[in-house]
Design an enzyme around this catalytic site. Structure first.
Site, PDB file in Angstrom:
ATOM      1  N   GLY A   1       0.824  -1.204   0.000  1.00 62.90           N
ATOM      2  CA  GLY A   1       0.000   0.000   0.000  1.00 62.90           C
ATOM      3  C   GLY A   1       0.856   1.250   0.000  1.00 62.90           C
ATOM      4  O   GLY A   1       0.667   2.159  -0.827  1.00 62.90           O
ATOM      5  N   ALA A   2       1.808   1.306   0.916  1.00 64.03           N
ATOM      6  CA  ALA A   2       2.672   2.490   1.021  1.00 64.03           C
ATOM      7  C   ALA A   2       3.460   2.691  -0.273  1.00 64.03           C
ATOM      8  O   ALA A   2       3.610   3.821  -0.753  1.00 64.03           O
ATOM      9  CB  ALA A   2       3.621   2.327   2.207  1.00 64.03           C
TER      10      ALA A   2
ATOM     11  N   GLU B   1      -2.765  -6.922   1.718  1.00 68.74           N
ATOM     12  CA  GLU B   1      -1.906  -7.062   2.915  1.00 68.74           C
ATOM     13  C   GLU B   1      -2.603  -6.559   4.176  1.00 68.74           C
ATOM     14  O   GLU B   1      -1.967  -6.433   5.225  1.00 68.74           O
ATOM     15  CB  GLU B   1      -0.571  -6.327   2.726  1.00 68.74           C
ATOM     16  CG  GLU B   1       0.459  -7.162   2.011  1.00 68.74           C
ATOM     17  CD  GLU B   1       1.817  -6.498   1.878  1.00 68.74           C
ATOM     18  OE1 GLU B   1       2.777  -7.211   1.565  1.00 68.74           O
ATOM     19  OE2 GLU B   1       1.927  -5.270   2.059  1.00 68.74           O
TER      20      GLU B   1
ATOM     21  N   ASN C   1      -0.234 -10.128 -10.423  1.00 69.22           N
ATOM     22  CA  ASN C   1       0.909 -10.528 -11.255  1.00 69.22           C
ATOM     23  C   ASN C   1       0.691 -11.991 -11.670  1.00 69.22           C
ATOM     24  O   ASN C   1      -0.357 -12.585 -11.358  1.00 69.22           O
ATOM     25  CB  ASN C   1       2.246 -10.291 -10.537  1.00 69.22           C
ATOM     26  CG  ASN C   1       2.435 -11.181  -9.321  1.00 69.22           C
ATOM     27  OD1 ASN C   1       1.702 -12.149  -9.124  1.00 69.22           O
ATOM     28  ND2 ASN C   1       3.419 -10.872  -8.493  1.00 69.22           N
TER      29      ASN C   1
ATOM     30  N   ASP D   1      16.818  -5.254  -9.013  1.00 69.05           N
ATOM     31  CA  ASP D   1      15.966  -5.665  -7.886  1.00 69.05           C
ATOM     32  C   ASP D   1      14.517  -5.397  -8.299  1.00 69.05           C
ATOM     33  O   ASP D   1      14.137  -4.244  -8.504  1.00 69.05           O
ATOM     34  CB  ASP D   1      16.356  -4.846  -6.641  1.00 69.05           C
ATOM     35  CG  ASP D   1      15.477  -5.166  -5.434  1.00 69.05           C
ATOM     36  OD1 ASP D   1      14.643  -6.103  -5.517  1.00 69.05           O
ATOM     37  OD2 ASP D   1      15.616  -4.461  -4.407  1.00 69.05           O
TER      38      ASP D   1
ATOM     39  N   ASP E   1       4.071  -2.685  -7.460  1.00 69.12           N
ATOM     40  CA  ASP E   1       3.481  -1.521  -6.780  1.00 69.12           C
ATOM     41  C   ASP E   1       3.726  -0.248  -7.595  1.00 69.12           C
ATOM     42  O   ASP E   1       2.853   0.622  -7.673  1.00 69.12           O
ATOM     43  CB  ASP E   1       4.080  -1.370  -5.381  1.00 69.12           C
ATOM     44  CG  ASP E   1       3.903  -2.625  -4.553  1.00 69.12           C
ATOM     45  OD1 ASP E   1       2.875  -3.307  -4.740  1.00 69.12           O
ATOM     46  OD2 ASP E   1       4.792  -2.936  -3.748  1.00 69.12           O
TER      47      ASP E   1
HETATM   48  O1  RIB Z   1       5.611  -5.480  -3.307  1.00 74.20           O
HETATM   49  C1  RIB Z   1       6.777  -5.301  -2.548  1.00 74.20           C
HETATM   50  C2  RIB Z   1       6.429  -5.166  -1.113  1.00 74.20           C
HETATM   51  O2  RIB Z   1       5.902  -6.394  -0.647  1.00 74.20           O
HETATM   52  C3  RIB Z   1       7.600  -4.901  -0.200  1.00 74.20           C
HETATM   53  O3  RIB Z   1       7.823  -3.524  -0.023  1.00 74.20           O
HETATM   54  C4  RIB Z   1       7.228  -5.636   1.068  1.00 74.20           C
HETATM   55  O4  RIB Z   1       7.063  -4.799   2.162  1.00 74.20           O
HETATM   56  C5  RIB Z   1       5.970  -6.407   0.743  1.00 74.20           C
HETATM   57  O5  RIB Z   1       4.854  -5.748   1.185  1.00 74.20           O
END
Ligand code: RIB
Length: 314
Positions: free
Chosen positions: A44-45, A143, A187, A249, A255
């Site tokens: 989310g963040a 989440e 995904n 990475d 996100d």
């Molecule tokens: O999608 C990546 C995120 O998945 C990471 O930042 C981790 O915190 C998990 O939530």
């Protein structure tokens, strides 16, 4: 002038503890890693930060723990210019954390400990109703408790607000709970887990996304990593090609896609262009390490778009 979308993200905030190693250890084995990174994360963040960096007005609805990470997470939202007035500390609970392992090809494995994220309740969505009601788009992931996600979906439907659901990480749920969702964005792994169908090729993804639409989802976008994205609607399926990059990475790339897509769509871009631009934004994020810290500015994304968006994307 382009419209500045108002985006509300209801979701998780974590601290990512990322170890980089040449390979993953086997059971019972200890190996040396090459590098460690501590950074802000949580699906989310991450989506909120991507949307903010892409130029939206962003509000976050989340819960953090009363440990060292909780207040610092709120400070991070404030520093990013994200409205965190609905991000609160839960007493006696740890913040969400994510130990992450990245191999030399950029592929990751993540374990999420939800902590305070699990305390975000439907009542917290109701408490944020005045702010949510004026949003152009509500963005959700998996989440936080699923009853909170479904409550927010119903809120969006009642108020006619665009709603994007990223079912990450994949969990069992009733598809009818997502009735009225505008975009369902898994995904490949999540699409496989949710549909029970293999998603290893673009053809597989097409069949899976078309199947999901036939089951009642309005618009499905399966993100395919280095293979771009697949959009399916009642009118058929379209593959939107990727932009090649040297990935270091891939953490947070999904996100980056969701957060930037919400902005591009909110600005009024066509669906294919919004997806293509989100493909690029996500690809660029894989060239840096970490989640939020690998997300690029809107200016950089626009420059890369101008440089790379020759046909077939233009
Ligand atoms: O999608 C990546 C995120 O998945 C990471 O930042 C981790 O915190 C998990 O939530």
């Amino acid at each position: 002038m382009t419209r500045r979308p108002r985006i509300a993200v209801i979701g998780s905030a974590n601290v990512d503890l990322t170890t980089f190693s040449d390979r993953f250890p086997r059971a019972g084995e200890t190996i040396f890693g090459q590098h460690f990174d501590l950074g802000w994360g949580g699906k989310g963040a991450n989506q909120a930060v991507a949307a903010r960096l892409c130029g939206a007005d962003v509000s976050m609805i989340a819960r953090v723990g009363d440990d060292l990470f909780g207040p610092a997470t709120i400070a991070n939202f404030n520093a990013q210019g994200i409205d965190a007035s609905h991000v609160h500390v839960v007493p006696g609970v740890s913040s969400g954390v994510a130990p992450i392992f990245v191999e030399s090809n950029g592929q990751n494995r993540i374990i999420v400990v939800k902590g305070a994220n699990d305390r975000l309740r439907p009542a917290d969505v109701d408490a944020a109703a005045p702010m949510l009601a004026v949003a152009d788009c509500i963005v959700l992931q998996f989440e936080i408790p699923l009853d909170t996600v479904f409550h927010a979906v119903r809120f969006a439907r009642r108020h006619g607000i665009r709603c994007i659901v990223n079912p990450a990480p994949a969990q069992a749920f009733e598809l009818r709970e997502l009735e009225g969702v505008d975009y369902f964005v898994p995904n490949e792994t999540e699409a496989e887990a949710i549909s029970g169908m293999p998603v290893r090729t673009i053809e597989d993804a097409t069949a899976c996304a078309v199947h999901m639409v036939s089951q009642g989802l309005t618009r499905v976008i399966i993100t395919l990593g280095a293979n771009g994205a697949l959009l399916a609607t009642a009118d058929g399926a379209t593959h939107i090609p990727p932009f090649p990059v040297d990935a270091r990475d891939t953490t947070g790339a999904g996100d980056a896609f969701v957060g930037s897509f919400a902005v591009y769509l909110g600005e009024g871009l066509s669906e294919p262009e919004a997806i293509a631009r989100a493909n690029l934004y996500a690809a660029l994020s894989t060239t840096g390490i970490g989640s939020q810290k690998s997300f690029v500015t809107r200016q950089r994304a626009d420059e890369e778009w101008t440089a790379r968006a020759a046909p077939p994307h233009a």
